[in-house]
Design a protein around this motif. Structure first.
Motif: not given
Length: 121
Positions: A1-14
């Motif tokens: 789950m932490p990796d999923d949240l990091d991926d979501i944050r990365a997409e939002l940052d992009a």
């Protein structure tokens, strides 16, 4: 789950400092990952924490009827879906029994169906 949240944050940052047209694919990817994370969290709440399908859906802001098909897309409960593509209370009971006995079935990774236009115009 932490990796999923990091991926979501990365997409939002992009998507944060680009034009709207350029942000859309990043926002769509973040939305899909978040939706999948919600589905998996509901499945774990139902399977491991004893939540009912109705209460898990209510906590996620969904109607009871919307939860079954979403649970059927999860890795932990997808193998317990019925022929209609829904996880019902009976499927949850069987999944809980299998989980307690260490015999849990695991669903294959299936992507949700997405609209594909016939032409580019």
């Amino acid at each position: 789950m932490p990796d999923d949240l990091d991926d979501i944050r990365a997409e939002l940052d992009a998507a944060e400092h680009v034009a709207a047209a350029e942000a859309l694919p990043h926002l769509r990817a973040a939305a899909e990952r978040l939706s999948g994370l919600i589905d998996e969290s509901m499945a774990q709440a139902v399977l491991s924490e004893g939540a009912s399908i109705r209460s898990a859906g209510a906590s996620a802001g969904l109607s009871e009827n919307a939860v079954g098909p979403r649970l059927a897309r999860t890795r932990s409960l997808g193998a317990y879906a019925n022929a209609d593509g829904r996880v019902t209370a009976t499927g949850v009971q069987r999944a809980q029994y299998d989980h307690e006995n260490g015999e849990a079935r695991v669903a294959d990774d299936r992507k949700p169906l997405r609209f594909k236009p016939r032409r580019n115009t």
